[in-house]
Every structure is written in structure tokens, then in C-alpha cells.
Write a protein that holds these residues in place. Structure first.
Motif, mmCIF file in Angstrom:
data_model
loop_
_atom_site.group_PDB
_atom_site.id
_atom_site.type_symbol
_atom_site.label_atom_id
_atom_site.label_comp_id
_atom_site.label_asym_id
_atom_site.label_seq_id
_atom_site.Cartn_x
_atom_site.Cartn_y
_atom_site.Cartn_z
ATOM 1 N N THR A 114 -4.031 -3.754 5.221
ATOM 2 C CA THR A 114 -5.076 -3.706 4.208
ATOM 3 C C THR A 114 -5.996 -4.901 4.432
ATOM 4 O OG1 THR A 114 -3.523 -2.691 2.690
ATOM 5 C CG2 THR A 114 -5.512 -3.657 1.724
ATOM 6 N N ASP A 169 -5.945 2.436 1.340
ATOM 7 C CA ASP A 169 -6.640 1.883 2.510
ATOM 8 C C ASP A 169 -7.744 2.859 2.917
ATOM 9 O OD1 ASP A 169 -5.142 -0.373 2.555
ATOM 10 O OD2 ASP A 169 -3.840 0.228 4.224
ATOM 11 N N THR A 173 0.833 -1.204 0.000
ATOM 12 C CA THR A 173 0.000 0.000 0.000
ATOM 13 C C THR A 173 0.869 1.257 0.000
ATOM 14 O OG1 THR A 173 -1.673 -1.246 1.197
ATOM 15 C CG2 THR A 173 -1.890 1.149 1.227
ATOM 16 N N ASP A 228 -4.672 -2.585 -5.342
ATOM 17 C CA ASP A 228 -3.833 -2.972 -4.207
ATOM 18 C C ASP A 228 -4.562 -4.052 -3.408
ATOM 19 O OD1 ASP A 228 -1.662 -2.864 -2.379
ATOM 20 O OD2 ASP A 228 -2.946 -1.695 -1.008
ATOM 21 N N VAL A 229 -3.840 -5.118 -3.071
ATOM 22 C CA VAL A 229 -4.501 -6.243 -2.403
ATOM 23 C C VAL A 229 -3.946 -6.419 -0.993
ATOM 24 C CG1 VAL A 229 -4.796 -7.363 -4.645
ATOM 25 C CG2 VAL A 229 -2.887 -8.038 -3.163
HETATM 26 MG MG LIG Z 1 -1.674 -2.879 2.186
#
Ligand SMILES: [Mg+2]
Ligand SMILES: Nc1nc2c(ncn2[C@@H]2O[C@H](COP(=O)(O)OP(=O)(O)OP(=O)(O)O)[C@@H](O)[C@H]2O)c(=O)[nH]1
Length: 639
Positions: free
Chosen positions: A40, A29, A17, A59-60
Motif C-alpha cells: 500500500t 489498494d 489491506t 487502510d494505511v
Molecule cells: Mg496495505
């Protein structure tokens, strides 16, 4: 302008992130809980323009508990940034996320070593060596390994350059296919109403399009407005992060895992056939009929795996299988999916959808099923359509079915259809609506019909042909009527059979009669020539003439039928006339017209022909039908 989607992957806390923020300035986030815990939880989105290139980032989360959320983001990415923290190197979710990328057949990507400010050069080199080892033999084998510190900003520009370089090499997504938008978020915006977001994985969505939610009970909604990468637009194309403002549907009716597609084109499915791979790291073999979590698009569904051919799949091997889902999902051939074990919940494998709308197969069909799936796995889109049609057999496949099974647009289906007709692979049973039948199946039907007629003629030499309905019942009972009609006209065109009114016969067929029978038949015809315009009933004719030939009533009726089929006798309402009698009637009408003008009333007709009203009326109606006369008020006009 080129648009691509880049996803992160990697272990928890490795700086994914923070890296996206360093690249784009956006903190992905969004959730309160994410902020509080500093991790996250769900996928987040940001974008970045580099010159002509527009990148959407997904973004995971790295936490092992949220891999299912990671999967909802990973399904639609073009490139992956595999993030490895310099101070920790390769960790469990580095492995799991990387496995997932491989199973999803992500085409390209790179490795980013983050937090380089926390370690010295020697250590960095060790980590790099470990990472290089880790990706050896995979799609990232030759990929760049970029060092970044999101804290100092070192390496961020170099990373952008590398991403841009990779993007140029990527093939464009297929915006010709039917649009599909797997939904990853749904929320309500004040003043707009329901909004869904997702990565448009194929096709094009335009503002105003009527879309269908899949799976759902045929729930449809109009795309009132669109945003691509957070900007309002009238069209979204494959490969773009897309938000759709939907009209006429509530937020509560939609959830992650459903997809949007043009209304009425695609079908969701609970049973599909696949090529399945079990990871080498899977703790145990996958037993036939095991339950798993199946992830496809943004959906997660419990499924049972039916393994064809063998009882189980060993770790590190692949095979053909059927996924039977607890609830339906929208999939198409070529889609990838992931399976995770129920307990412990870890990724154990994944695969490729080959047939999206499958049936349950019987055990004894396994060999045939595997053979079919092998063929499907080996070929391109066009060939796959040919295989689908082939597998549909004599039933053929309609345009609607081909669409739902392939996700191809109408033009592509037409083009493929034409090619297949040229290559003699299929026959067009009907053009509108389009119905294609594989040539061998079609030929098979034609052959059955020929041999059935042959048997029929042998068994009933006196009959002039077999009734259409009976033929349909016996060969075409479970097939579309178009197929029946197409086979008949194919054989008629080739002059192999003759279709006369309700009867079908082989072209060469002639009723074989003994000389006595022939004489009886001729006698019957002659009788009607004599009775002229005042014919007797068929029963009387038979009773009067047949006994002398020793022929029973049943057979005599057949003769009458034959004479009618050949046109020598003509049925007019419930009367029978000889053809020559009707011909001379026409002639006398023509003469009448010359002498008296074209108008003739019933009385004049009775005078002309000498028949009573009982015969005059049906005869005049017959002549009307034949367009010899036309009714004008109470009289007729001779035409
Ligand atoms: Mg993250
Ligand atoms: N020193 C240093 N710290 C970093 C760097 N990048 C990230 N961090 C710190 O590492 C911690 C985790 O970073 P995140 O970006 O949240 O990690 P993540 O990979 O997104 O974590 P999950 O999403 O929960 O998997 C945070 O405290 C960041 O400030 C870096 O380059 N250098």
C-alpha cells in the motif's frame, strides 16, 4: 444509526489491506503501482454495515517511506486496529504507528494478530505475550487481542463482533461544532466535476452549503452534491467518510492538506501555541527553533518549534511551545498534531493545539505565556473561551474572533457568553455585533477613566469637563469604539460620571470659583438677560464687563462656556441668549397662537419680538429645531 471510522496501523506486509478485504470484500489498494508492488502506498477506504453500525475503514500504508500518507488517514479515526503479523511480531512501523496513535490520542482500539495460519500455537502465544507487553500502560492496555487468518477466514467474525462491541461504547462526535473536512483526495468525476473526500471531523455539511477552502485566498465553492460512505445524501455528519462535489472550483486548485469549512467562519494560521511531547525514543533532545515536519489533519508542513521557558525538550518530556509554519494550516484548539524530524525522517513527537491564532511572543513574556497556556490546557471548551477573552484584555473579543479561535457555533458562543456575564467574568461591550470584554480589563478601563477625570478636575478646576475625544485618545486610542462607548455608559449608569454633550466629568465635580469669579460669571449672565432678544457678541460682552472684575479674556470665555454647559446661556447659531429670554419668547408665541391662530410669518414674528431680520431668522430656525414652531412655506406653524 451509529457511524464510526476505524483505521489500520502496523508494519509493512503485516496483512492490513488483506484484513480489510476479509472484513468488507473491498480491495483498498487502488493504484497501479500498489498492485504491481504488492504494497500500500496511499490510504484506502472501504465500508461495512454491521446491523445498525456503519463503519468506514481507512487502510494505511506500513512502509516507512509512506508514514506521511499514513498520517493523513490516522488523524480522523475513532478506533485503531493495530495489526501485527504472527510470523514477524512487533516491528519498527508497529512502534511508529502506535506512537502516532498515542500522540493523536486515539481513544480506543484493539490488536489484531494476522497470518495466524503461518505459525503454531506456541509461537502465537509468544507473539501475544510480546504484544501485550508492547501495549502495556497505553490506551490499548486492556484491549482485546484478536487472532485472524485472512487466508482461511478464521477469526474474522469474532473480529467484527469485537469491533461492534467497541463501537457501542464510543461517544458520538461533535456535530454541533463548525464543520471541518480535512481533504485527503481530490479528483474529477465525469459529468460532475471536482470531488474531494475526507473524514468529516466535526459539524455537519449539507448539500447546497457554501464552503471555503482553507488555507486559500478566500476560495469558496458550493457543495453541489454529497456522498457518505459511497451513497448519495443531502447531509454529512461528523465521523463520516464524506465526498463533496464542489461547484465552481477546479481540481488543480485543491490539494490534500487543505480543509473545507463553512464560508467565512474559520481562519487558517501559521503560528499556534501548543503542548508538545517528545517521544522517549526520539534520538536526541529537541532544540529550540529546530525545524520539523508538522502533520495536522491531512496536511504536512515544515515548521519551526519555539520552545518556551527552556532551551530544549528532552526525550520523554513535555512542554509548551509555539509552532511557526512555513505556510498556513487550519487548526483549532483541541486538535492533535505530529512532528517528524527532518533527517532522518522519523516521528519524534506530537501534541495538542491550545491557541490556534497565536502571536509571536517575546522572550521576556515566556513566563506569562506558559501560565496562559497552562490555563488553556487545563480547562474545557467554555472555560477556554473565557480564557481567550481574558487574554485579549481591554480590546475584548468579537463573535467572529471567538468563532475563529474556538470553532464553536453561534448558539454555543451565545450560551457561554450569557454564563460568563452571569458569573461576572465578562461585560458585553456591544450586542450587535457581539463584543465581550473580560470584566477585570473593563473595570481597569473604568478606573483609568475615573482617575484621569480626577486629575483633570484637579488641574483645571474651572473647566466643566474633559473632552470626549481627548479621553478617547488617551485611554482608548487602540481599542474598538464599542469599548469606549460601553465604559462611558457603564459609568454614567452608575452615576459616577456625567456625560454632557462633548464633555465628561465626575459626578461630584463642581467648578470651584472665588467670590470674585462667581460675581463676574453672574454679571455675564445678567448682561445677556438684559440684552434679551438682541444680544451682543461674546467678545463685546467680555470687553464691556470683565475689566471691572480684573478677569482676563481667556477666563471670561470659560465662564461663558460654563454658563452654556449648565444651560443658563443658550447658543443659537453664533448668537447667545439667556435661558429666561428664550422662555419668555416661547410664552409670547403661545399667547400669539391663542389670539391669532397658529400661523405666523417672519414679519409678524419681527413685530411680536421687535427684532430685526438678522436675529429673527436664526431664532425661528432654533424654534423649529426645538419643535416650538414648524416651517410651512414662508411662514411658521406654532406647535
Ligand atoms: Mg496495505
Ligand atoms: N498466509 C497469510 N498471508 C497473508 C495473510 N494476510 C495477508 N497475507 C499476505 O501478506 C502479504 C501482505 O499483505 P497486505 O495485506 O498487503 O499487507 P499490508 O499490511 O497491507 O502491507 P502494506 O500496506 O504495504 O503495509 C500479502 O501477500 C498477503 O496475501 C494471512 O492471514 N495469512
Amino acid at each position: 444509526m451509529k457511524r464510526i471510522i476505524i483505521g489500520t496501523a502496523g508494519h509493512i506486509d503485516h496483512g492490513k489491506t488483506t484484513l480489510i478485504k476479509a472484513l468488507t470484500g473491498v480491495d483498498t489498494d487502488r493504484l497501479k503501482e500498489e498492485k504491481e508492488r504488492g504494497i500500500t502506498i496511499d490510504i484506502g477506504f472501504a465500508d461495512l454495515a454491521i446491523g445498525d453500525l456503519h463503519i468506514g475503514f481507512v487502510d494505511v500504508p506500513g512502509h516507512e517511506k509512506f508514514v506521511k500518507n499514513m498520517l493523513a488517514g490516522a488523524h480522523g479515526i475513532d478506533l485503531v486496529m493495530l495489526v501485527v503479523a504472527a510470523d514477524e511480531s512487533v516491528m519498527p512501523q508497529t512502534r511508529e504507528h502506535f506512537d502516532i496513535c498515542r500522540l493523536l490520542e486515539v481513544k480506543a482500539g484493539l490488536v489484531v494478530i494476522t497470518k495466524t495460519d503461518l505459525v503454531d500455537e506456541d509461537f502465537l502465544q509468544l507473539v501475544e505475550a510480546e504484544v501485550t507487553d508492547f501495549v502495556a500502560g497505553s490506551f490499548l492496555e486492556d484491549a482485546a487481542v484478536v487472532r485472524v487468518s485472512s487466508r482461511t477466514g478464521e477469526g474474522v467474525e469474532a473480529l467484527k463482533k469485537e469491533l461492534a462491541r467497541l463501537a457501542v461504547k464510543l461517544a458520538d462526535r461533535d456535530d454541533k461544532a463548525i464543520a471541518r473536512l480535512p481533504i485527503d483526495r481530490v479528483f474529477s468525476v465525469k459529468g460532475f466535476g471536482t470531488v474531494v473526500t475526507g473524514t468529516l471531523i466535526s459539524g455537519v455539511i449539507r448539500a447546497g452549503d457554501e464552503l471555503e477552502l482553507l488555507p486559500s485566498n478566500n476560495r469558496r465553492a458550493r457543495a453541489r452534491g454529497l456522498q457518505v460512505h459511497s451513497r448519495a445524501t443531502t447531509v454529512a455528519r461528523a465521523g463520516e467518510r464524506t465526498a463533496v462535489n464542489l461547484q465552481g472550483i477546479e481540481v488543480s486548485e485543491i490539494e490534500r492538506g487543505q480543509a473545507l469549512a463553512p464560508a467565512g467562519k474559520l481562519l487558517s494560521s501559521s503560528i499556534f501555541d501548543v503542548r508538545l511531547h517528545l517521544l522517549k525514543t526520539s534520538p536526541k533532545p529537541l532544540r529550540n527553533r529546530s525545524q520539523v515536519h508538522l502533520h495536522t489533519g491531512t496536511a504536512e508542513i515544515t515548521a519551526r518549534v519555539v520552545i518556551f521557558g527552556h532551551g530544549e525538550l528532552a526525550p520523554g518530556t513535555s512542554g509548551y511551545a509555539q509552532m511557526r509554519l512555513k505556510s498556513p494550516a487550519l487548526v483549532l484548539p483541541g486538535d492533535h498534531f505530529i512532528i517528524r524530524s527532518i533527517s532522518p525522517v522519523v516521528t519524534i513527537g506530537g501534541g495538542l493545539v491550545l491557541e490556534a491564532l497565536a502571536n509571536k511572543h517575546r522572550l521576556r513574556e515566556a513566563a506569562q505565556v506558559i501560565e496562559n497556556l497552562e490555563k488553556l490546557a487545563a480547562v474545557d471548551f467554555a472555560e477556554r473561551v473565557a480564557r481567550f477573552i481574558e487574554m485579549a484584555g481591554a480590546r475584548g473579543m468579537s463573535r467572529a474572533e471567538i468563532t475563529a479561535r474556538s470553532g464553536l457555533p453561534d448558539e454555543a458562543i451565545d450560551r457561554i457568553g450569557e454564563q460568563m456575564v452571569k458569573a461576572q467574568q465578562v461585560v458585553i461591550a456591544s450586542r450587535n455585533p457581539l463584543l465581550l470584554v473580560a470584566k477585570p480589563s473593563f473595570e481597569g478601563l473604568a478606573k483609568s477613566l475615573r482617575s484621569m477625570l480626577k486629575d483633570f478636575h484637579r488641574a483645571s478646576p474651572l473647566a466643566s469637563g474633559m473632552g470626549r475625544e481627548e479621553v478617547r485618545e488617551r485611554i482608548f486610542a487602540h481599542l474598538p469604539p464599542e469599548v469606549f462607548r460601553a465604559v462611558i455608559s457603564y459609568l454614567v449608569d452608575r452615576e459616577e460620571i456625567v456625560a454632557e454633550k462633548e464633555l465628561l466629568r465626575l459626578s461630584g465635580h463642581e467648578v470651584a470659583l472665588s467670590s470674585e469669579e462667581q460675581a463676574a460669571k453672574e454679571h455675564l449672565a445678567a448682561l445677556y438677560e438684559q440684552t434679551a432678544l438682541q444680544p451682543i457678541s461674546l467678545e463685546d460682552a467680555i470687553a464691556r464687563s470683565m475689566p471691572q472684575f480684573g478677569i482676563d479674556i481667556q477666563r471670561a470665555k470659560r465662564f461663558a462656556q460654563m454658563l452654556i454647559s449648565s444651560g443658563e446661556l443658550v447658543r443659537v447659531s453664533d448668537l447667545i441668549f439667556h435661558r429666561s429670554v428664550l422662555e419668555s419668547l416661547r410664552k409670547s408665541l403661545a399667547r400669539f397662537k391663542l389670539e391669532n391662530g397658529s400661523r405666523i410669518d417672519v414679519a409678524q414674528f419681527k413685530d411680536l419680538t421687535g427684532v430685526s431680520r438678522k436675529y429673527a431668522i436664526p431664532l425661528l430656525e432654533y424654534l423649529d429645531r426645538q419643535r416650538v414652531t414648524r416651517r410651512v412655506g414662508d411662514a411658521r406653524e406654532i406647535l
